[in-house]
Design a protein around this motif. Sequence first.
Motif, mmCIF file in Angstrom:
data_model
loop_
_atom_site.group_PDB
_atom_site.id
_atom_site.type_symbol
_atom_site.label_atom_id
_atom_site.label_comp_id
_atom_site.label_asym_id
_atom_site.label_seq_id
_atom_site.Cartn_x
_atom_site.Cartn_y
_atom_site.Cartn_z
ATOM 1 N N LEU A 246 48.570 37.517 42.352
ATOM 2 C CA LEU A 246 49.391 38.364 43.214
ATOM 3 C C LEU A 246 50.420 37.541 43.996
ATOM 4 C CD1 LEU A 246 46.678 40.860 44.532
ATOM 5 C CD2 LEU A 246 48.324 41.187 42.664
ATOM 6 N N VAL A 247 51.328 36.936 43.245
ATOM 7 C CA VAL A 247 52.414 36.156 43.849
ATOM 8 C C VAL A 247 53.739 36.635 43.262
ATOM 9 C CG1 VAL A 247 51.060 34.090 44.344
ATOM 10 C CG2 VAL A 247 52.143 34.325 42.102
ATOM 11 N N ASP A 248 54.801 36.354 43.986
ATOM 12 C CA ASP A 248 56.127 36.752 43.497
ATOM 13 C C ASP A 248 56.535 35.922 42.289
ATOM 14 O OD1 ASP A 248 56.327 38.543 45.614
ATOM 15 O OD2 ASP A 248 57.154 37.018 46.948
ATOM 16 N N ILE B 260 44.938 28.106 41.149
ATOM 17 C CA ILE B 260 44.586 28.999 42.252
ATOM 18 C C ILE B 260 45.121 30.375 41.887
ATOM 19 C CG2 ILE B 260 44.981 29.569 44.675
ATOM 20 C CD1 ILE B 260 45.290 26.517 45.166
ATOM 21 N N GLU B 261 44.200 31.310 41.718
ATOM 22 C CA GLU B 261 44.637 32.680 41.455
ATOM 23 C C GLU B 261 44.579 33.458 42.758
ATOM 24 O OE1 GLU B 261 43.192 34.448 37.877
ATOM 25 O OE2 GLU B 261 43.467 36.502 38.620
ATOM 26 N N VAL B 262 45.562 34.316 42.961
ATOM 27 C CA VAL B 262 45.598 35.162 44.155
ATOM 28 C C VAL B 262 45.223 36.574 43.725
ATOM 29 C CG1 VAL B 262 47.027 36.004 46.056
ATOM 30 C CG2 VAL B 262 47.404 33.697 45.137
ATOM 31 N N GLY B 263 44.297 37.196 44.484
ATOM 32 C CA GLY B 263 43.841 38.533 44.111
ATOM 33 C C GLY B 263 43.614 39.421 45.316
ATOM 34 N N ASP B 264 43.126 40.627 45.044
ATOM 35 C CA ASP B 264 42.893 41.580 46.141
ATOM 36 C C ASP B 264 41.417 41.828 46.397
ATOM 37 O OD1 ASP B 264 42.363 42.950 43.842
ATOM 38 O OD2 ASP B 264 43.692 44.650 44.255
ATOM 39 N N MET B 265 40.541 41.161 45.645
ATOM 40 C CA MET B 265 39.100 41.268 45.905
ATOM 41 C C MET B 265 38.416 40.000 45.397
ATOM 42 S SD MET B 265 37.990 44.070 43.004
ATOM 43 C CE MET B 265 39.163 45.312 43.510
ATOM 44 N N PRO B 266 37.191 39.752 45.883
ATOM 45 C CA PRO B 266 36.521 38.522 45.435
ATOM 46 C C PRO B 266 36.118 38.608 43.958
ATOM 47 C CG PRO B 266 35.067 39.812 46.844
ATOM 48 C CD PRO B 266 36.398 40.489 46.879
ATOM 49 N N TRP B 267 35.906 37.438 43.367
ATOM 50 C CA TRP B 267 35.604 37.371 41.929
ATOM 51 C C TRP B 267 34.107 37.439 41.647
ATOM 52 C CZ3 TRP B 267 40.055 35.836 44.003
ATOM 53 C CH2 TRP B 267 41.229 36.033 43.278
ATOM 54 N N HIS B 268 33.270 37.094 42.607
ATOM 55 C CA HIS B 268 31.823 37.043 42.385
ATOM 56 C C HIS B 268 31.482 36.112 41.216
ATOM 57 C CE1 HIS B 268 30.934 40.104 45.384
ATOM 58 N NE2 HIS B 268 31.977 40.756 44.937
ATOM 59 N N VAL C 275 37.849 32.644 48.060
ATOM 60 C CA VAL C 275 38.109 32.249 49.448
ATOM 61 C C VAL C 275 39.009 33.319 50.069
ATOM 62 C CG1 VAL C 275 39.081 30.458 50.943
ATOM 63 C CG2 VAL C 275 38.019 29.807 48.765
ATOM 64 N N PRO C 276 38.635 33.857 51.229
ATOM 65 C CA PRO C 276 39.493 34.864 51.849
ATOM 66 C C PRO C 276 40.834 34.265 52.252
ATOM 67 C CG PRO C 276 37.683 34.251 53.312
ATOM 68 C CD PRO C 276 37.417 33.589 51.997
ATOM 69 N N ILE C 277 41.877 35.085 52.163
ATOM 70 C CA ILE C 277 43.240 34.576 52.374
ATOM 71 C C ILE C 277 43.424 34.028 53.785
ATOM 72 C CG2 ILE C 277 44.301 36.758 53.143
ATOM 73 C CD1 ILE C 277 45.839 34.385 50.536
ATOM 74 N N GLU C 278 42.677 34.576 54.773
ATOM 75 C CA GLU C 278 42.827 34.087 56.149
ATOM 76 C C GLU C 278 42.468 32.603 56.223
ATOM 77 O OE1 GLU C 278 41.035 36.756 55.272
ATOM 78 O OE2 GLU C 278 42.199 38.410 56.120
ATOM 79 N N LYS C 279 41.384 32.240 55.545
ATOM 80 C CA LYS C 279 40.981 30.833 55.547
ATOM 81 C C LYS C 279 41.997 29.986 54.778
ATOM 82 C CE LYS C 279 38.059 27.362 56.177
ATOM 83 N NZ LYS C 279 37.871 26.783 57.536
ATOM 84 N N ALA C 280 42.453 30.512 53.650
ATOM 85 C CA ALA C 280 43.405 29.759 52.824
ATOM 86 C C ALA C 280 44.664 29.430 53.610
ATOM 87 C CB ALA C 280 43.754 30.561 51.566
ATOM 88 N N ASN D 202 49.392 42.692 49.011
ATOM 89 C CA ASN D 202 47.976 42.997 48.762
ATOM 90 C C ASN D 202 47.153 41.747 48.446
ATOM 91 O OD1 ASN D 202 49.385 42.749 46.380
ATOM 92 N ND2 ASN D 202 48.135 44.235 45.268
ATOM 93 N N ALA D 203 47.699 40.568 48.713
ATOM 94 C CA ALA D 203 46.958 39.321 48.496
ATOM 95 C C ALA D 203 45.887 39.176 49.575
ATOM 96 C CB ALA D 203 47.912 38.136 48.536
ATOM 97 N N LYS D 204 44.615 39.266 49.200
ATOM 98 C CA LYS D 204 43.518 39.190 50.164
ATOM 99 C C LYS D 204 42.575 38.012 49.911
ATOM 100 C CE LYS D 204 44.477 43.093 52.332
ATOM 101 N NZ LYS D 204 45.773 42.800 53.002
ATOM 102 N N TRP D 205 42.542 37.522 48.694
ATOM 103 C CA TRP D 205 41.617 36.458 48.320
ATOM 104 C C TRP D 205 42.337 35.463 47.425
ATOM 105 C CZ3 TRP D 205 36.305 36.351 49.641
ATOM 106 C CH2 TRP D 205 35.834 37.508 50.302
ATOM 107 N N ILE D 206 41.831 34.231 47.433
ATOM 108 C CA ILE D 206 42.271 33.279 46.412
ATOM 109 C C ILE D 206 41.051 32.782 45.659
ATOM 110 C CG2 ILE D 206 44.288 32.510 47.732
ATOM 111 C CD1 ILE D 206 42.591 29.796 48.064
#
Lengths: 429, 221
Positions: A133-135, A269-277, A222-227, A204-208
């Motif tokens: 989820l990057v430009d 590093i992939e950017v996503g909107d939910m964790p990968w588990h 990793v949540p985007i806030e920490k990243a 909508n980028a929430k996780w990496i």
Amino acid sequence: MSRSSKSHDGPANPSRRGLLKAGIAGAGLVAGAGLARAAGGDPANLPPNVADWSRYLGPGVDAAPYGMPSEHEAQVVRRSVEWLTASRESSINFTPLHELDGIITPNGLCFERHHGGVAEMNPTDYRLMINGLVDKPLIFTLEDLKRFPRVNRLYFLECAANSGMEWRGAQLNGCQFTHGMVHCVMYTGVPLKYLLEEAGLKTNAKWIMPEGGDAAGMNRSVPIEKALDDCIVAFKMNGEALRPEQGYPARLVVPGWEGNMWVKWLRRIEVGDMPWHAREETSKYTDLLEGGKARRFTWVMDAKSVITSPSPQAPILHAKGATVLTGLAWSGNGRITRVDVTLDGGKNWHEARIDGPSLPKALHRFYFEFDWDGSELLLQSRAHDETGYVQPTKDALRAVRGTNSIYHNNGIQTWYVKADGGVENVEIS
Amino acid sequence: MSRFLKVAALSVGAALALSQPLQAGSLGLGTPATPEEIAGWDIDVRPDGAGLPEGRGTVAEGEAIFSEQCAVCHGDFGEGAGRWPVLAGGQDTLTSEAPVKTIGSYWPYLSTVYDYIHRAMPYGNAQSLSADETYAVVAYLLYLNDIVDDEEFELSKENFASIRLPNEDGFIDDGRPDTPLASEAPPCMSECKAEVKITKRARIIDVTPEDDGEVSGMAVD
């Protein structure tokens, strides 16, 4: 004694270990400081004699282009416990904390944890991809990374499983083995934020999901806030390039959080909107509680401490009298504000002295100097961090979590110092 | 204020004390990743099925691949050889003294099985299984864990998300801190207890690595 006699021709050099054994055998360490000092060296090298190193030239400047420790420090090495894992390539070894001082871990002694062995990566073939989820999905070379503004930060890295073997009781004799899955170095690198901003985060980028380039393809969410807060893509440790076993040429630094997330040989590093588990956040690095439910995403490493000397591998080798107790304390939630130590199993506590830099999410060094009267001791240390968290006892943790959570054991450690100076790992009531 | 927010606030305070380099927008570094480059490396699979490639494989096909490439470590039935991981069984052991955490007893999502096998297995020959082979091995692991019972069962991109693992609801969020803070229970400093007894000794268990009969790493001259 002839001055020309080489030290190896002299009388057998009684080791401190030998002295300790003598103490155990009953010869007694109470014989006095004078004996300990006299027994600890070759008279040919001691005053009034003049040692060879005072007479003959030593090796020249190019003898060691990359220097190594003195041969007398050969015992200061990483060690592993073979029965812990099924293979050497997905395994762990331990930092010799009992031999170190200060807060910086020498690069060659930083513990290792691999899941597919050490990826031997050529820096010219290194690539870091950012996609999702990057430009603008991007690929960076190592040289690209080195053109971003850099930061220098000192952080501890602790394996989530550090002290994990001790959940059910005292198992391993030595702080290297019970607490040695931790190290602390100065990282130089690029704030992850800059790399993500270069690619442009979508709203909508929430996780990496950092991913390693090794054969395990280590991946975590990793949540985007920490990243965007304090994560770093590091290419130097303690001033020099990362060691291969620490992720050469680049790794992720996730301050205060469990070591597994510090992805080495970082390739994507992939950017996503939910964790990968991913496997390492479902099957592993989840903490099973007594009722059968497991905690997931237990990222932070809570405040913890350990006395590194005296400890089972660092017994008291002198007679009674002035004694230095030292150890390490750290917290993933910030700075350590205070460390208490007890000599009598927690009946009475004393505030230890923190010496050296006190930096957030870094190791802190503490000391407590005392006059040992030669009696048995039960040593413990108790760390406090700036959030008001107090390091709990193992019993307090087990009361909440049971004994099967494997990870995140930050319970207070007890060392039993015997009258002969020997030290054991124990638990107490 | 939650503890997490307090910590975040403290982190900001700490950051102000450190010198932050200026970075004004994009530096124009890096090169665009092409779709082909991304396709070669972007192999992750999520619980909602995002990332799954086209493909399919049956339990029977998976059994053949598993016996040839996996069973030497994981056993013919996922029971694990020696110290290698157990992949099947262990149902209803999570509350026992010795939990057996397998795909069937513990893992929450099937996507993780696909993702991990494809990225990291067989151990020592990672990323060697095709999409069809991976679907087949995952199907066989479902069979070994009694989650499907038909050897003709075929797992595919299309039906993947319909398979749920038994322990999907077995996970809860981080509940720490789960011991009292200093503000709630200031730690005792003196005369905290009358008696102390040693209850456990590592020496008795005797599993620490040794040199010459002593714990490895003992300080020596």
